[in-house]
Design an enzyme around this catalytic site. Structure first.
Site, short mmCIF file in Angstrom:
data_model
loop_
_atom_site.label_atom_id
_atom_site.label_comp_id
_atom_site.label_asym_id
_atom_site.label_seq_id
_atom_site.Cartn_x
_atom_site.Cartn_y
_atom_site.Cartn_z
N ARG A 50 0.84 -1.19 0.00
CA ARG A 50 0.00 0.00 0.00
C ARG A 50 0.88 1.24 0.00
O ARG A 50 1.23 1.75 1.06
CB ARG A 50 -0.88 0.02 1.25
CG ARG A 50 -1.79 -1.17 1.34
CD ARG A 50 -2.61 -1.09 2.61
NE ARG A 50 -3.51 -2.26 2.67
CZ ARG A 50 -4.40 -2.44 3.62
NH1 ARG A 50 -4.52 -1.56 4.60
NH2 ARG A 50 -5.17 -3.50 3.60
N ASP A 52 1.87 5.08 -0.06
CA ASP A 52 1.18 6.27 0.45
C ASP A 52 0.89 7.27 -0.66
O ASP A 52 1.44 7.18 -1.75
CB ASP A 52 2.08 7.00 1.48
CG ASP A 52 2.62 6.10 2.56
OD1 ASP A 52 1.89 5.20 3.00
OD2 ASP A 52 3.79 6.30 2.97
N TYR A 110 12.69 -0.73 -1.94
CA TYR A 110 12.32 0.68 -2.08
C TYR A 110 13.56 1.52 -2.37
O TYR A 110 14.67 1.17 -1.95
CB TYR A 110 11.70 1.21 -0.78
CG TYR A 110 10.25 0.86 -0.60
CD1 TYR A 110 9.25 1.63 -1.20
CD2 TYR A 110 9.87 -0.23 0.18
CE1 TYR A 110 7.91 1.32 -1.02
CE2 TYR A 110 8.52 -0.54 0.36
CZ TYR A 110 7.54 0.24 -0.23
OH TYR A 110 6.22 -0.06 -0.05
N ARG A 196 10.10 6.06 5.01
CA ARG A 196 10.19 7.53 5.11
C ARG A 196 10.67 7.99 6.48
O ARG A 196 11.39 8.98 6.59
CB ARG A 196 8.84 8.15 4.75
CG ARG A 196 8.53 7.99 3.25
CD ARG A 196 7.08 8.25 2.92
NE ARG A 196 6.66 9.58 3.34
CZ ARG A 196 5.39 9.98 3.38
NH1 ARG A 196 4.41 9.15 3.02
NH2 ARG A 196 5.09 11.20 3.77
#
Lengths: 243, 243
Positions: A50, A52, A110, A196
């Site tokens: 999911r 953001d 990522y 993040r």
């Protein structure tokens, strides 16, 4: 029932993230609408992760089931013809019926992209975070090693539910290329905002606001209030999902 | 009066081109608003070239006069702080009072970018034209030579006024890089849609719809109806203005 696996790239700028939300423009919902047109049914789409709002993907994975038997390449073209140009199906395959892109994922990779120059190009501002402070890259690399391995990552998530916060980070690389700084992170799973907050806290180390030693203590503390700010979404890319 | 020369990059996607038009969002008008805030006056902005709606710039040039004496670097920062992120002032200099970015320009360099792969990336669709036909690049290169030199380019403009259509094309390069095709064109001046009609017609040569020989005749004919279609705006970049 045929099970179609999709590999998807998207520019997340104009979307409220992957996940369906009522009255919001999301990636999942936009793909769902295209599949409704093609299948004339209401297929459930399983997404591997999911992302953001504002986060991008070069290799998100999703799957859906349908009674239709359309060759994968025709399915890919049909979906792309119905999607806006900021979402593209890169690959479409028919896979085992029981395959689930979320539950069978073994991990994700990522990348977080930071631009350190004076002026962010009008062609790049959607895809980088801008950091003009001078950064101690050696300290960042040293601190990042505290994130490796299987740990409770409660310090690096906004998710305060009772669920397990244990994840395994397998690779974390920090690379400078001219005025860019890249963080590449591979793990078996990621909590909400985890990448993040990790990057945001490592940047505090780079700015000298948190020592390398204290970074290690923050990892151990399992306390979100000790970590740094959440780095902005536009620098984050889901590179690929591992199976 | 100080005369400030600005070198400007912009993503033209969200704008109706450079030139001021009533009730339209244009690059010139957006910069003008920022200058109104800084100077508290209504300075006239002279732009070197009028890029069309959707066309981009890496090195557009403009100038304006003001009684303020702000150091160029502070002026640059002040303007950038008031502009949206898809327009950036890359450079700001104080130049001779009589300098005019339009009338003193000796030429311009444009680049046209074409993507030839199957799927246009969600990160690139704003910045390329997509051509999937197979193209005879050797024929395109051969035909392009007919454009070199000082000529009447009436076949390659939508401007039907009485004004001279004579311009000089000094360089035209056609380069392939993986799935990209680049046209780089340098000339002493360009008519409305000139680069886009040149590229659109050269692509007809590449597709085999116009022979190299006929391309030469189209150049000589000074007749827009004989040339090919106008290539779409999003592939075009104003690279720099020559002085």
């Amino acid at each position: 029932m045929a099970n179609y696996k999709l590999t998807i790239a998207y520019d997340g700028t104009e979307y409220k993230g992957w996940q369906y939300q009522p009255d919001q423009r999301t990636i999942q919902e936009t793909i769902h609408r295209a599949l409704q047109v093609i299948t004339k049914k209401n297929p459930k789409i399983y997404g591997a992760g999911r992302t953001d709002a504002g986060v991008h993907a070069l290799g998100q994975v999703a799957n859906f089931h349908t009674k239709l038997s359309i060759p994968p390449d025709s399915m890919k073209k049909a979906i792309n013809s119905l999607l806006p140009p900021d979402i593209r199906i890169l690959k479409c395959e028919i896979v085992e019926e029981r395959f689930n892109s979320r539950f069978h994922s073994k991990g994700k990779v990522y990348e977080y992209r930071i631009y350190r120059g004076e002026i962010v190009s009008p062609f790049h501002y959607r895809y980088v975070a801008h950091v003009t402070n001078s950064l101690d890259i050696i300290a960042i690399k040293e601190a990042s090693k505290f994130l490796l391995g299987e740990k409770d990552f409660s310090s690096f998530t906004s998710d305060s539910s009772w669920k397990s916060k244990v994840r395994k980070i397998e690779i974390i690389e920090v690379n400078e290329e001219e005025e860019m700084l890249y963080f590449k992170i591979r793990g078996n799973g990621f909590l909400k905002y985890m990448v993040r907050i990790m990057v945001g806290t490592l940047l505090e180390v780079g700015k000298g606001k948190i020592s390398t030693e204290d970074f290690g203590k923050i990892v151990e503390a399992k306390d979100r209030t000790l970590a740094g700010p959440t780095a902005p979404p536009q620098g984050l890319f889901l590179l690929r999902v591992l199976y």
